[in-house]
Design a protein around this motif. Sequence first.
Motif, PDB file in Angstrom:
ATOM      1  N   LEU A   1      -7.418   0.016  -4.031  1.00  0.00           N
ATOM      2  CA  LEU A   1      -6.500   0.926  -4.725  1.00  0.00           C
ATOM      3  C   LEU A   1      -6.038   0.549  -6.093  1.00  0.00           C
ATOM      4  O   LEU A   1      -5.621  -0.702  -6.022  1.00  0.00           O
ATOM      5  N   PRO A   2      -6.244   1.365  -7.128  1.00  0.00           N
ATOM      6  CA  PRO A   2      -5.562   0.951  -8.384  1.00  0.00           C
ATOM      7  C   PRO A   2      -4.073   0.928  -8.477  1.00  0.00           C
ATOM      8  O   PRO A   2      -3.508   1.777  -7.594  1.00  0.00           O
ATOM      9  N   ARG A   3      -3.503  -0.050  -9.035  1.00  0.00           N
ATOM     10  CA  ARG A   3      -2.125  -0.128  -8.999  1.00  0.00           C
ATOM     11  C   ARG A   3      -1.373   0.934  -9.774  1.00  0.00           C
ATOM     12  O   ARG A   3      -1.873   1.495 -10.742  1.00  0.00           O
TER      13      ARG A   3
ATOM     14  N   VAL B   1       0.783  -1.070  -0.044  1.00  0.00           N
ATOM     15  CA  VAL B   1      -0.082  -0.127   0.080  1.00  0.00           C
ATOM     16  C   VAL B   1       0.671   1.244  -0.052  1.00  0.00           C
ATOM     17  O   VAL B   1       1.863   1.324   0.883  1.00  0.00           O
ATOM     18  N   ASP B   2       0.672   1.941  -0.983  1.00  0.00           N
ATOM     19  CA  ASP B   2       1.472   3.417  -1.160  1.00  0.00           C
ATOM     20  C   ASP B   2       1.305   4.083   0.169  1.00  0.00           C
ATOM     21  O   ASP B   2       0.143   4.294   0.735  1.00  0.00           O
ATOM     22  N   SER B   3       2.513   4.555   0.960  1.00  0.00           N
ATOM     23  CA  SER B   3       2.580   5.112   2.398  1.00  0.00           C
ATOM     24  C   SER B   3       1.595   6.332   2.311  1.00  0.00           C
ATOM     25  O   SER B   3       1.163   6.735   3.520  1.00  0.00           O
TER      26      SER B   3
ATOM     27  N   PHE C   1     -13.250   6.875  -6.754  1.00  0.00           N
ATOM     28  CA  PHE C   1     -12.368   7.910  -7.280  1.00  0.00           C
ATOM     29  C   PHE C   1     -11.850   7.328  -8.607  1.00  0.00           C
ATOM     30  O   PHE C   1     -12.108   5.759  -8.730  1.00  0.00           O
ATOM     31  N   ARG C   2     -11.151   7.837  -9.347  1.00  0.00           N
ATOM     32  CA  ARG C   2     -10.577   7.339 -10.435  1.00  0.00           C
ATOM     33  C   ARG C   2      -9.310   8.294 -10.887  1.00  0.00           C
ATOM     34  O   ARG C   2      -9.425   9.428 -10.605  1.00  0.00           O
ATOM     35  N   ARG C   3      -8.551   7.505 -11.535  1.00  0.00           N
ATOM     36  CA  ARG C   3      -7.430   8.245 -12.348  1.00  0.00           C
ATOM     37  C   ARG C   3      -7.251   7.568 -13.854  1.00  0.00           C
ATOM     38  O   ARG C   3      -6.957   6.497 -13.691  1.00  0.00           O
ATOM     39  N   GLY C   4      -7.412   8.420 -14.702  1.00  0.00           N
ATOM     40  CA  GLY C   4      -7.800   7.898 -16.116  1.00  0.00           C
ATOM     41  C   GLY C   4      -8.840   6.671 -15.859  1.00  0.00           C
ATOM     42  O   GLY C   4     -10.091   6.921 -15.415  1.00  0.00           O
TER      43      GLY C   4
ATOM     44  N   GLY D   1      -4.408  -7.984  -6.994  1.00  0.00           N
ATOM     45  CA  GLY D   1      -4.757  -8.748  -8.051  1.00  0.00           C
ATOM     46  C   GLY D   1      -5.629  -8.403  -9.063  1.00  0.00           C
ATOM     47  O   GLY D   1      -6.400  -7.178  -8.569  1.00  0.00           O
ATOM     48  N   GLY D   2      -5.570  -8.384 -10.171  1.00  0.00           N
ATOM     49  CA  GLY D   2      -6.799  -7.899 -11.185  1.00  0.00           C
ATOM     50  C   GLY D   2      -6.639  -6.242 -11.087  1.00  0.00           C
ATOM     51  O   GLY D   2      -7.443  -5.555 -11.364  1.00  0.00           O
ATOM     52  N   GLY D   3      -5.098  -5.656 -11.058  1.00  0.00           N
ATOM     53  CA  GLY D   3      -5.071  -4.496 -11.122  1.00  0.00           C
ATOM     54  C   GLY D   3      -5.264  -3.696  -9.814  1.00  0.00           C
ATOM     55  O   GLY D   3      -5.369  -2.452 -10.019  1.00  0.00           O
TER      56      GLY D   3
END
Length: 138
Positions: A136-138, A47-49, A110-113, A64-66
Amino acid sequence: MKRIALSLLVALAMTSACGGGSDAPPEASPSACGFPEPSATADPSIVDSAFVVDGSVFIETSSGGGLIGAHLYMPLSVNDGYKRFMGILKDEGFKIVGRDNEGFEAEIYFRRGKALGAIQIRRSICDDATSVFLNLPR
């Protein structure tokens, strides 16, 4: 009468185990606030800090699965956690596509792209401890 006495004892035990609703993070272990014991396989490093609040305890993680998934204990109220995660998401460049905060539970989508994610925050039996589910998306 016995039911009332038992209810009062349970309420007293929960209040004393969880710090009684003070502004300070709970002194009790995550299990004292109703959380399961952390899994030996939980890996907080995935997990991103930026998404990890000081004092958090990871219960379980997966990937898994992105997506990266995590269930954690967080020593903040639902409202404080909601505000904190809203700021983190904006700082990390995500667009908020849905949100709801009812005080005892909150969700942020939320989204990014094309990558979508979600954060769910749930109140525990302790006032200043929440159960958080990160997707969280990778």
